[in-house]
Design a protein around this motif. Structure first.
Motif: not given
Length: 86
Positions: A13-17, A45-52, A55-62, A64-71
């Motif tokens: 929530a803090d990192r990806l609003t 864990f399972r994460v279900r997420i929608a984030s601004p 937008t415009g990023r590939t599924r892999v890039a999306q 990666r943002l989640v993995y990076d936030a949860l490292q």
């Protein structure tokens, strides 16, 4: 006491609003499987997420943002992370 799922939820929530966010601890369904540590620390864990930010990023890039936030959680023993981008 906050759970690992609660902590992961707050971090995302803090990192990806996100406009939608669910963090589900599915560890109990994996008891006895590889990566289940039996310590009470959630490992699957399972994460279900929608984030601004997606937008415009590939599924892999999306993802990666989640993995990076949860490292930090992965470093602490989260073994499996299923990501559903909505």
């Amino acid at each position: 006491m906050t759970t690992i799922a609660d902590q992961m939820h707050q971090t995302l929530a803090d990192r990806l609003t996100p406009s939608h966010l669910e963090v589900l601890d599915e560890s109990a369904a994996h008891a006895g499987h590889e990566g289940a540590n039996g310590t009470g620390f959630g490992t699957h864990f399972r994460v279900r997420i929608a984030s601004p930010f997606f937008t415009g990023r590939t599924r892999v890039a999306q993802h990666r943002l989640v993995y990076d936030a949860l490292q930090e959680f992965i470093d602490q023993g989260v073994h499996a992370l299923a990501i559903e981008v909505l």
